[in-house]
Structures are given as C-alpha cells and as structure tokens.
Enzyme design. Structure first.
Site, PDB file in Angstrom:
ATOM      1  N   SER A 155     -32.148 -45.258  11.816  1.00 32.29           N
ATOM      2  CA  SER A 155     -33.092 -44.303  11.241  1.00 32.29           C
ATOM      3  C   SER A 155     -33.201 -43.077  12.149  1.00 32.29           C
ATOM      4  O   SER A 155     -33.401 -43.193  13.352  1.00 32.29           O
ATOM      5  CB  SER A 155     -34.461 -44.967  11.081  1.00 32.29           C
ATOM      6  OG  SER A 155     -35.368 -44.089  10.479  1.00 32.29           O
ATOM      7  N   GLY A 156     -33.044 -41.874  11.565  1.00 31.34           N
ATOM      8  CA  GLY A 156     -33.137 -40.636  12.333  1.00 31.34           C
ATOM      9  C   GLY A 156     -31.825 -40.137  12.879  1.00 31.34           C
ATOM     10  O   GLY A 156     -31.782 -39.128  13.591  1.00 31.34           O
ATOM     11  N   GLU A 205     -33.941 -50.048  11.277  1.00 36.69           N
ATOM     12  CA  GLU A 205     -35.156 -49.610  11.949  1.00 36.69           C
ATOM     13  C   GLU A 205     -36.031 -50.797  12.324  1.00 36.69           C
ATOM     14  O   GLU A 205     -35.999 -51.845  11.682  1.00 36.69           O
ATOM     15  CB  GLU A 205     -35.957 -48.647  11.060  1.00 36.69           C
ATOM     16  CG  GLU A 205     -36.426 -49.253   9.750  1.00 36.69           C
ATOM     17  CD  GLU A 205     -37.099 -48.235   8.847  1.00 36.69           C
ATOM     18  OE1 GLU A 205     -37.095 -47.041   9.169  1.00 36.69           O
ATOM     19  OE2 GLU A 205     -37.615 -48.654   7.799  1.00 36.69           O
ATOM     20  N   THR A 232     -28.812 -38.448   6.096  1.00 36.21           N
ATOM     21  CA  THR A 232     -29.138 -37.690   4.891  1.00 36.21           C
ATOM     22  C   THR A 232     -28.601 -36.265   4.965  1.00 36.21           C
ATOM     23  O   THR A 232     -28.039 -35.739   3.989  1.00 36.21           O
ATOM     24  CB  THR A 232     -30.665 -37.672   4.669  1.00 36.21           C
ATOM     25  OG1 THR A 232     -31.120 -39.011   4.499  1.00 36.21           O
ATOM     26  CG2 THR A 232     -31.030 -36.853   3.448  1.00 36.21           C
ATOM     27  N   GLY A 258     -31.346 -46.455   7.033  1.00 36.96           N
ATOM     28  CA  GLY A 258     -30.951 -46.758   8.410  1.00 36.96           C
ATOM     29  C   GLY A 258     -31.678 -47.961   8.982  1.00 36.96           C
ATOM     30  O   GLY A 258     -32.813 -48.262   8.618  1.00 36.96           O
ATOM     31  N   SER A 308     -37.064 -38.293   6.553  1.00 33.44           N
ATOM     32  CA  SER A 308     -36.318 -39.554   6.512  1.00 33.44           C
ATOM     33  C   SER A 308     -36.216 -40.091   5.092  1.00 33.44           C
ATOM     34  O   SER A 308     -37.215 -40.210   4.388  1.00 33.44           O
ATOM     35  CB  SER A 308     -37.007 -40.591   7.414  1.00 33.44           C
ATOM     36  OG  SER A 308     -36.357 -41.835   7.335  1.00 33.44           O
ATOM     37  N   SER A 309     -34.993 -40.439   4.668  1.00 36.25           N
ATOM     38  CA  SER A 309     -34.812 -41.075   3.363  1.00 36.25           C
ATOM     39  C   SER A 309     -35.381 -42.479   3.423  1.00 36.25           C
ATOM     40  O   SER A 309     -34.993 -43.267   4.282  1.00 36.25           O
ATOM     41  CB  SER A 309     -33.324 -41.147   2.998  1.00 36.25           C
ATOM     42  OG  SER A 309     -32.825 -39.882   2.688  1.00 36.25           O
TER      43      SER A 309
END
Length: 514
Positions: free
Chosen positions: A117-118, A400, A122, A398, A176-177
């Site tokens: 994540s991050g 996480e 995206t 992602g 974030s998606s």
C-alpha cells in the site's frame, strides 16, 4: 573505534560493485547482485530523480510522493516505437513493449502492477492507460484531435470516477485505491482502441462507516459536501460539512494541497463523458446523502434492552431522501420479521444489533452503488464489433497491515500471497526453463513454496484453515468472535510457525510472506 564506527563480521558483508555500475539502468547487469547492491543502486537513482529501474524482466518503481514532469506528450512521443535499450527505464517503455508484442504475436498481453500500500500502483496504472490511449487512439481526420466523448476520452474519464468513489486518504497515501481492478483495453486488428472493460475486487466496505483518525472516508463524501451546488444539497437535506456527520467527522476531513470542490467538478464532467445524465448523477449523490443521514441516526436502549429511536430528525431526512415511509423503515430496523419454519415472527433488536444493522445497510448501499457505477462505465466503453486482442492491467489492492485488521485486510493480504506465488512460479519457472534449454546446470527451485505455509493457514481444508473455520462458525447458532478464535487457537497454535496467539488471546496473528 569512535563516533559511528561499527565492527561488522566479514560474513555479514557483501561484495561492492565497481564504480562503472553506479546508477546502472538494469540491475541484472550488476557484477555482484545482492540485496545491498540492489538497494544502493535504487537509492542512488532515486536521489537523481530516476524513479524507474529495470531488474531483468521487471520494472522497479520507487514512489517519489510528488509530481515529476516525465509523463507529458513529449515523453509519450519519445518512447513510442523504441526498443527497451534505446531509452531510460520508464513505465511508458513497459506499455509500449506490451502494445508491440500484442500487434506482433496477435496474443493478449497483461501488465501486473504490484506492491505494498502506497507504492504507487494506481498512479502507474493511470500512466499505462494514458500512454495506450495516446498511441492507439482513433484520431479523426480534422487535425487528429480526440473528440469530446470519444472512446479514448471515456477510457480516461473512468479514472477520476473510480478515484472519487473507490479511493481514500490512508496513513501512507493521500489517494489510495481501496479496491482491486483489472482493466482490459481492447484493440482492433489495426491496433486502435476498440473498447475497454473494468473488473473490480475487494472494495473496502468498512471504510464507509469506520476510519482511523489519520485517514479519511472515500473522497466522494467530502467532494460532494464541498463541491455540490446548494440546490442539490438542499434537495438532499445536506446542511452541514464533513464535521457534522458521524461517518466523516471522526477522522481527517481534508487533504493538504487537494481542493475537494475542484475535484467534484472534475468528477461531474467525467460522469457526463461516460454517459451519466444529470438525473443519473443526482441518484448517485442521493445514495451518498442517505449514507450520511444513516450515520447520524441515534438509538437508545429501554429497560427491556430493546433499541428505540432517540430522535427522529436524521431518520426523517433519510426516508425523505430515499422516498420511503418512516414507520415501515423503523419497523424493519427495530422489529424485523423473520421466517421461522412456515411462520413469520417479529423479533425485537437490542442496541448493538441495530447499530450493526445500520452500518451493514450503509456499507451494502455503497458497494451496490459502486458496482452499478462500474457497470455503467463498462456499458459506455463497450463496442461490440471490431475487437481482436487486449492489454490487461492488473492493479490489485496493496498488501497492508493496519492497527486494527478486519476481514477485508485478511482477504486483501491473502490475495497478495496468492498473486505473489503465481508471480514467482510463472516468472522464475520460465527463467529456469530458459537455463535448461541453454544447457546451464541448475538445481530447480520452486520459489512459490515460500508462500505455501501462509496460504495453507488461510485456505486449507484439512486441517481446516481460517476461511473454512469462519464458514463453519457462521452457521453455528451461538457462535461468537470468542468461539471462533478459540477454535482457531486449538487448530493452529503450535502447529504452524505462521500462526500466533497474541497477548490476552484477543484475535489471532498471521505471519505473512508477501
């Protein structure tokens, strides 16, 4: 030794590459390929604003967390029809290679964009779509411009819609998606875009009702409250900002450098481009307003432990917005009828059950709305004739680990474990088969087995894993979180090094590989 000197064992050191390999574009060219050399090379390139680096078959991207001017039309032109070694590493080079492989082999191609994540998945997905629409758009005869509601414009317009309804601010990422997606860009025999389709997975529904203090709800709630006209908000009885609604006030309400009002204007234009009429758009905003009113409903317990409505204002607003009878809605919420055999029985609900029902309703409404939006976008981008091949772009949610991890995090992380295993087996097995063809002596290694213990813990059937155990407990009449975790502890504690019982035995701990 003085200062920051440290004594390190020779066995803990790695060989250093000669200076000629400094900031090398493809890390497969490094003379000494080890973790320290890879990290050093990425760090040196990143310090020089070179965020992309090849590693054999892969492109590694390091998120700079600010806009780099490397995606304009001049860069599209520069990477078009170029071989990989002719240009610096870039996401455009990957997209161009996929496009030309598709044209040459007449086979579908896929681009896998993965990372925690991050990491920037995206944004890179958007760049792939931007590049493909730029090089494969059906230009009209009068000057080569793309028309206002052309297929290419509709493909590009899908992004701001999906971001408004499917993205949110998290601790690591302002955009974030909160869902996974597989986007197919379809082409005709001439290599022009002939359609597109979006499949979505694992929308994070709990975010609609609960967020941490350093995060936000989905962007659309703040864009709507700050950007919609007074006429629309008055019609939907929205008379406060994010600070006035339960589902948006317990977390951050703004993002530094982001104007929610301007983003709302971009959203409405994108919706119009993809075929949403003004009345269709208002129906979407009606659902957003209804969810906000749902969150503001307050209940209290009677002496008999039955839930009753504390005050009617929010409930009346909700029912007015949705066009339903207040009395019928409250009866369904507080004293629902359930079927017992052949008869219908009225059941009273306690305070906790009613709160759960309200949150479940809000989440379900949001998910159904999101699914409908994607279906409408797909219908607008669908062209029944002329399709030959496609390029697929997979942007999965992602990996996480949050402070409080719910069922959604388990599903997301399990998906990433599976995806990583597929990735390892496919790519490294192909690589090792190449060694075999070339007669290189090599002991076969199954790189997918590293993930198997964690995957077994989650989805195994004998002994039953977490998912199967959850299925069983969900049909038990008196099952609780406590009985579920106790059953898991009995099944897996001490039998898998990937499973741990946390302090006070609250919940359970999974050691992930991915």
């Amino acid at each position: 030794m003085t200062g920051r000197d440290e004594l390190v064992s020779l066995n803990d050191t790695e060989k250093v590459n000669p200076p000629k390999f400094e900031k090398v574009e493809d890390m497969a060219d490094l003379g000494y390929l080890n973790e320290a050399s890879v990290v050093h090379n990425l760090k040196q390139r990143y310090a020089s604003n070179m965020i992309y680096t090849y590693s054999g078959l892969f492109l590694v991207a390091v998120n700079p967390y600010y806009d780099l001017q490397i995606y304009g039309s001049e860069f599209v032109a520069a990477y078009r029809n170029k071989k990989r070694n002719e240009m610096a590493p870039h996401i455009f080079a990957i997209a161009d290679a996929a496009f030309h492989d598709m044209l040459h082999s007449k086979e579908n191609q896929s681009i896998l964009i993965t990372g925690e994540s991050g990491a920037g998945k995206t944004e890179n997905t958007k760049k792939v779509i931007q590049y493909l629409t730029a090089i494969a758009g059906d230009r009209n005869a009068s000057g080569g411009a793309v028309s206002g509601s052309s297929l290419e414009q509709q493909v590009l317009s899908a992004n701001p819609i999906l971001e408004s309804f499917g993205n949110a601010q998290t601790i690591r990422n302002n955009n974030s998606s909160r869902f996974g997606k597989f986007i197919r860009i379809e082409f005709n025999f001439a290599g022009q875009i002939a359609g597109a389709n979006i499949e979505w997975y694992l929308l994070e529904k709990p975010r609609v009702t609960h967020q941490s203090k350093l995060e936000r709800n989905y962007h659309i709630f703040y864009q709507f409250m700050r950007g919609a006209s007074k006429t629309i908000k008055d019609k939907l009885l929205i008379d406060q900002g994010p600070e006035g609604y339960t589902f948006t006030k317990r977390c951050r309400t703004s993002i530094q450098g982001v104007d929610d009002s301007s983003e709302f204007d971009i959203l409405t234009k994108a919706l119009a481009t993809t075929g949403f009429k003004p009345e269709d758009q208002q129906d979407l905003f009606r659902i957003i307003a209804a969810i906000l009113h749902l969150g503001n409903m307050q209940f209290q317990a009677t002496r008999n432990d039955e839930a009753v409505l504390k005050e009617q204002v929010a409930a009346e607003k909700l029912c007015h917005v949705l066009g339903i009878q207040l009395s019928e809605f409250m009866r369904a919420l507080l004293r629902p009828s359930i079927k017992a055999g052949r008869d219908w029985v009225t059941q009273s609900r306690n305070l906790e059950q009613v709160v759960f029902s309200v949150e479940a309703l809000a989440r379900s409404m949001y998910e159904r709305m999101f699914g409908n939006i994607v279906s409408r976008i797909n219908a607008a981008m669908n062209r029944p004739d002329g399709k030959s091949t496609f390029i697929g772009v997979l942007d999965i949610a992602g990996f996480e680990i949050l402070e409080t991890n719910s069922y959604e995090q388990l599903c997301i992380n399990y998906t990433n474990e599976r995806l990583q295993q597929f990735f390892n087996r496919t790519m490294f097995v192909l690589e090792q088969e190449e060694y075999k063809r070339e007669g290189i002596e090599w002991n076969f290694i199954d790189f997918g087995m590293d993930l198997q213990p964690t995957i077994d813990l989650i989805d195994r059937t004998k002994p039953i894993g977490i998912m199967s155990c959850l299925d069983e407990e969900c049909v038990m009449p008196k099952a609780t979180d406590k009985t579920f975790t106790e059953k898991l502890h009995a099944l897996w504690n001490g039998k898998s090094d990937k499973y741990e019982v946390p302090r006070f035995a609250m919940g359970f701990t999974i050691k992930h590989y991915a």
